[in-house]
Design an enzyme around this catalytic site. Structure first.
Site, PDB file in Angstrom:
ATOM      1  N   LYS A  74       0.064   4.281  -0.196  1.00 57.93           N
ATOM      2  CA  LYS A  74      -0.584   5.440   0.438  1.00 57.93           C
ATOM      3  C   LYS A  74      -0.404   6.687  -0.434  1.00 57.93           C
ATOM      4  CE  LYS A  74       0.431   3.406   4.906  1.00 57.93           C
ATOM      5  NZ  LYS A  74       0.103   3.482   6.301  1.00 57.93           N
ATOM      6  N   GLU A 132      -6.854   4.502   8.092  1.00 57.66           N
ATOM      7  CA  GLU A 132      -6.632   5.917   7.753  1.00 57.66           C
ATOM      8  C   GLU A 132      -7.865   6.503   7.054  1.00 57.66           C
ATOM      9  OE1 GLU A 132      -2.905   5.345   5.717  1.00 57.66           O
ATOM     10  OE2 GLU A 132      -1.971   4.776   7.616  1.00 57.66           O
ATOM     11  N   HIS A 164      -9.568   0.910   5.275  1.00 57.59           N
ATOM     12  CA  HIS A 164      -8.265   1.138   5.932  1.00 57.59           C
ATOM     13  C   HIS A 164      -8.473   2.096   7.106  1.00 57.59           C
ATOM     14  CE1 HIS A 164      -4.114   2.321   6.591  1.00 57.59           C
ATOM     15  NE2 HIS A 164      -3.745   1.273   5.867  1.00 57.59           N
ATOM     16  N   GLY A 180       2.253   2.024  10.790  1.00 59.25           N
ATOM     17  CA  GLY A 180       3.203   3.126  10.629  1.00 59.25           C
ATOM     18  C   GLY A 180       3.936   3.518  11.896  1.00 59.25           C
ATOM     19  N   SER A 183       3.267  -2.329  10.425  1.00 58.49           N
ATOM     20  CA  SER A 183       4.720  -2.321  10.635  1.00 58.49           C
ATOM     21  C   SER A 183       5.388  -3.637  10.245  1.00 58.49           C
ATOM     22  CB  SER A 183       5.049  -1.937  12.086  1.00 58.49           C
ATOM     23  OG  SER A 183       4.609  -0.614  12.348  1.00 58.49           O
ATOM     24  N   ASN A 239       0.858  -1.185   0.000  1.00 55.43           N
ATOM     25  CA  ASN A 239       0.000   0.000   0.000  1.00 55.43           C
ATOM     26  C   ASN A 239       0.895   1.237   0.000  1.00 55.43           C
ATOM     27  OD1 ASN A 239      -1.839   2.033   0.502  1.00 55.43           O
ATOM     28  ND2 ASN A 239      -2.210   1.464   2.641  1.00 55.43           N
ATOM     29  N   GLU A 248      -5.453  -5.328  10.762  1.00 53.29           N
ATOM     30  CA  GLU A 248      -4.472  -4.259  10.945  1.00 53.29           C
ATOM     31  C   GLU A 248      -4.785  -3.497  12.239  1.00 53.29           C
ATOM     32  OE1 GLU A 248      -2.485  -3.054   7.019  1.00 53.29           O
ATOM     33  OE2 GLU A 248      -4.169  -1.734   7.362  1.00 53.29           O
TER      34      GLU A 248
HETATM   35  C1  PEP Z   1      -0.840  -0.032   5.928  1.00 49.48           C
HETATM   36  O1  PEP Z   1      -0.739   1.009   5.313  1.00 49.48           O
HETATM   37  O2  PEP Z   1      -1.839  -0.753   5.750  1.00 49.48           O
HETATM   38  C2  PEP Z   1       0.206  -0.429   6.857  1.00 49.48           C
HETATM   39  C3  PEP Z   1       0.088  -1.566   7.467  1.00 49.48           C
HETATM   40  O3  PEP Z   1       1.252   0.441   7.015  1.00 49.48           O
HETATM   41  P1  PEP Z   1       2.671   0.095   7.687  1.00 49.48           P
HETATM   42  O4  PEP Z   1       3.167  -1.185   7.074  1.00 49.48           O
HETATM   43  O5  PEP Z   1       3.546   1.262   7.336  1.00 49.48           O
HETATM   44  O6  PEP Z   1       2.462  -0.053   9.158  1.00 49.48           O
END
Ligand code: PEP
Length: 250
Positions: A11, A97, A95, A173, A212, A9, A167
């Site tokens: 982003k 976000e 997601h 992040g 992460s 992803n 998640e």
């Molecule tokens: C994500 O954007 O879904 C995500 C898991 O980000 P990260 O791997 O940076 O934690």
């Protein structure tokens, strides 16, 4: 047998030129992914250009979101049909976000999921609890609620094309990944919930972990039987790091 799925992803990163370069580096670094399925989700503006890079390769395309309507007066929205037209085969939905910064609630996500399926795209539904909810011992209940709302009324035929990405919000992040044990316990709970409603159809749903994931920890998650892949944010912006995560999958 569920095929491992690794999704990058990107982003809100990459101009068109940067996206083409990153996609090409990923193509080279990943090489032959073997049994694994590799998907990248560039920003909307770069999808068509990236399609030119990955077309005819084992790398697929996902959108980071999709609207619930196909056409009409929805300024700024992108419909599942348009995403299919531009080469996407997957759409990430719900997601955290999107939930946090764009006020997406479970009802909106449920509408998007149905629209995505109707357009022939495969949804990757994100679910996950906040830190405070985990501290209160409510992680499984929160995830169960998100899942139930998004998938309510889905036919058993539609379910297997859907993937679920667990998640935890606090892990995205932050560099603080969940433990593989906690992630796989949640994946088991998710599969039990799916099986309780959809029976055998639940066995083909892929359940990913995201939060992460890095080349250093990917093996711990991807080695778990209950986890069928990873949704990777930050680490997917580095071609070699992302390829290392792909190769950590069985
Ligand atoms: C994500 O954007 O879904 C995500 C898991 O980000 P990260 O791997 O940076 O934690």
């Amino acid at each position: 047998m569920r095929r491992p799925l690794i999704v990058g992803n990107w982003k809100l990163h990459c101009t068109v030129v940067e996206a083409i370069a990153l996609a090409d580096s990923i193509r080279v670094a990943v090489g032959d992914p073997g049994p694994r399925e590799v998907v990248i989700a560039p920003p909307f503006t770069a999808i068509y250009a990236v399609r030119g890079v990955v077309c005819g390769t084992p790398i697929g395309l996902a959108a980071q979101d999709a609207h619930w309507e196909e056409r009409g007066a929805f300024t700024g929205a992108i419909s599942p049909g348009l995403l299919h037209d531009v080469g996407c085969r997957y759409a990430i939905l719900g997601h955290s976000e999107r939930r946090e910064h764009f006020a997406e609630n479970d009802a909106v996500i449920a509408r998007k999921l149905r629209a995505v399926l109707a357009a022939g795209l495969a949804p990757i539904l994100c679910v996950g609890e906040r830190a405070s909810e985990r501290e209160q011992g409510r992680a499984q209940a929160v995830v169960a609620g998100q899942l139930a709302s998004a998938l309510a009324g889905l036919s058993p035929e539609a379910l297997p094309g859907t993937s679920i990405a667990y998640e935890p919000v606090w892990a995205i992040g932050t560099g603080m990944a969940a433990t593989a044990q906690d992630a796989s316990a949640m994946a088991d709970a998710i599969r039990r919930q799916l099986a309780a409603t959809w029976g055998d159809a639940a066995a083909s749903v892929r359940i990913l972990y995201g939060g992460s994931v890095s080349p250093a920890n990917a093996g711990e998650f991807l080695g778990r039987q209950s986890l069928d892949g990873a949704l990777v944010g930050g680490a997917s912006l580095n071609a070699h790091g992302f390829a290392a995560i792909v190769k950590a999958a069985p």
